[in-house]
Design an enzyme around this catalytic site. Structure first.
Site, PDB file in Angstrom:
ATOM      1  N   ASP A 129      -0.489  -8.569 -31.691  1.00 37.67           N
ATOM      2  CA  ASP A 129      -0.700  -7.526 -32.355  1.00 37.67           C
ATOM      3  C   ASP A 129      -2.189  -7.205 -32.404  1.00 37.67           C
ATOM      4  OD1 ASP A 129       1.894  -6.988 -32.228  1.00 37.67           O
ATOM      5  OD2 ASP A 129       3.224  -8.300 -33.131  1.00 37.67           O
ATOM      6  N   ASP A 145       6.580  -2.900 -26.926  1.00 34.18           N
ATOM      7  CA  ASP A 145       5.625  -2.319 -27.835  1.00 34.18           C
ATOM      8  C   ASP A 145       4.526  -2.646 -27.552  1.00 34.18           C
ATOM      9  OD1 ASP A 145       7.979  -3.535 -27.861  1.00 34.18           O
ATOM     10  OD2 ASP A 145       7.629  -3.548 -30.493  1.00 34.18           O
TER      11      ASP A 145
HETATM   12  N1  GLY Z   1       7.691  -5.874 -32.758  1.00 33.65           N
HETATM   13  C1  GLY Z   1       7.332  -4.427 -33.145  1.00 33.65           C
HETATM   14  C2  GLY Z   1       8.849  -3.776 -32.999  1.00 33.65           C
HETATM   15  O1  GLY Z   1       9.374  -4.171 -33.983  1.00 33.65           O
HETATM   16  O2  GLY Z   1       8.640  -2.869 -33.056  1.00 33.65           O
END
Ligand code: GLY
Length: 402
Positions: free
Chosen positions: A119, A178
């Site tokens: 992330d 994501d």
């Molecule tokens: N992992 C990022 C989200 O929850 O969108």
């Protein structure tokens, strides 16, 4: 002849009125956002004063009692509040927001060496990426490049993808849709450092995701688990969606945004095509409500009793503004983005309430019973980004200020 003149005059006045109204939408939304964010700064200070944990530095959501939830810099959402402050500065040019943006961005810097998360794109690009874009301060540039070096440590060349999560029950090498968002950091790092390694890894990851994450209808799986030795797909499942074969709403938005940014960076037409395919899925899905603010999963049954995910709509709107500048369907994407942004105002918090959050009714992780029908910081971030893009297009400027 006179009728023709009157008709032309009426059309001209209507178009002008529409343009002025669109403009005041953005101005009104930013006035609301500055008022709410001023409140949020006060609420963050109050919440910090009530805890002995000094690592809790930025806001994420509200808990069930309506209290502000503060997070540390390791949280995947840590970059969004600094990013919002940068968007407020970009719009208002007010030194107050510059000062706050610098302060909150600095809280996140230590994550530049974190190799335990995929992330970093969210954390560092939304904060430091915007900081460098708006100030050109070389100190910000160094953080972006170092964070990209940390992120590529998670790349496996046999699979051709960056690992998303460590030590999770669902698989040894999970890659989630994501993760497409984190590629923006890598493209920027190549631009800033001249080292093409980051770019090549981003392209390889995008190609692997293109090959394995999408169904025939262009909706995407949430998680693909890989075998790290052979590179083969082990299974295709969900973590945050309703079912393995369903289309989790925010995941579709991440994919749309991700392939749009890949086209921006590479000009490879297959990414543009994929972004258009995803847009087609999202916008034509019979489960999309009329106001274009989706439920948390497109395929969840019993929709009348399901929460929305406003964050998915905000991400989609922002992506569509950019995609609209590349695609032959551009006008239609821009007009859809305008509709979403306008409808999002129906999901706003009341001014002076909700601890300063902008949008209500997002859903973070329903299967884990976490953050259901709440304000969430990333919904606000992409809302401000979408508004900024709308304003820039209105002013005939490139959709993103570089
Ligand atoms: N992992 C990022 C989200 O929850 O969108």
């Amino acid at each position: 002849m006179r009728i023709k003149h009157q008709l032309l005059l009426t059309i001209f006045i209507s178009l002008f009125t529409l343009k002025v109204r669109a403009q005041s939408d953005v101005a009104g939304a930013f006035t609301f956002a500055t008022s709410q964010t001023s409140l949020m700064l006060i609420e963050v200070a109050k919440a910090k004063a009530q805890t002995t944990n000094n690592s809790l530095v930025v806001p994420r959501t509200l808990d069930k009692n309506g209290n502000l939830v503060l997070i540390n810099s390791r949280d995947w959402c840590s970059g969004f509040f600094p990013g919002e402050l940068w968007y407020l500065y970009e719009h208002t040019k007010d030194a107050k927001w510059l000062t706050e943006a610098k302060t909150y961005t600095a809280f996140i810097e230590q994550e530049k060496t974190n190799t335990t998360t995929h992330d970093l794109g969210f954390e560092i690009y939304c904060s430091f990426g915007n900081a460098y874009r708006l100030t050109q301060d070389p100190a910000y540039k160094a953080v972006i490049v170092q964070a990209a070096q940390s992120l590529i440590k998670r790349f496996n060349p046999v699979i051709g993808a960056i690992k998303s999560w460590d030590n999770v029950k669902i698989g040894k090498y999970p890659v989630i849709i994501d993760n497409m968002m984190n590629l923006e950091l890598l493209f920027e790092a190549t631009r800033l450092s001249g080292d093409s390694t980051f770019y090549k890894i981003a392209v390889t990851h995008a190609n692997t995701t293109l090959k394995n994450h999408f169904r025939a209808d262009n909706s995407s799986y949430h998680v693909i688990n890989y075998d790290a030795e052979t590179g083969k797909v082990v299974n295709k499942i969900t973590a945050q969606g309703y079912a393995d074969e369903s289309a989790w709403a925010r995941g579709q938005a991440w994919g749309l945004y991700g392939y749009t940014l890949c086209y921006r960076e590479t000009k490879d037409k297959k990414y543009l095509q994929q972004a258009e395919n995803i847009a087609k899925f999202i916008l034509n899905d019979p489960n999309m409500p009329k106001d274009l603010i989706p439920y948390w999963d497109y395929n969840v049954p019993d929709k009348a009793n399901q929460p929305h995910d406003v964050s998915a709509a905000a991400i989609t709107a922002s992506a569509l503004y950019e995609l609209g500048t590349y695609s032959v369907n551009g006008k239609s994407y821009t007009s859809t983005a305008n509709k979403i942004v306008s409808n999002l105002s129906n999901y706003r918090a009341k001014e002076g309430e909700s601890k300063g959050f902008l949008l209500l009714h997002s859903t973070g992780h329903l299967p884990a019973h976490s953050e259901i029908d709440v304000p969430i910081i990333y919904a606000d971030y992409y809302y401000l980004e979408a508004l900024t893009r709308k304003q820039r297009l209105h002013d005939h400027q490139p959709v993103i200020k570089q």
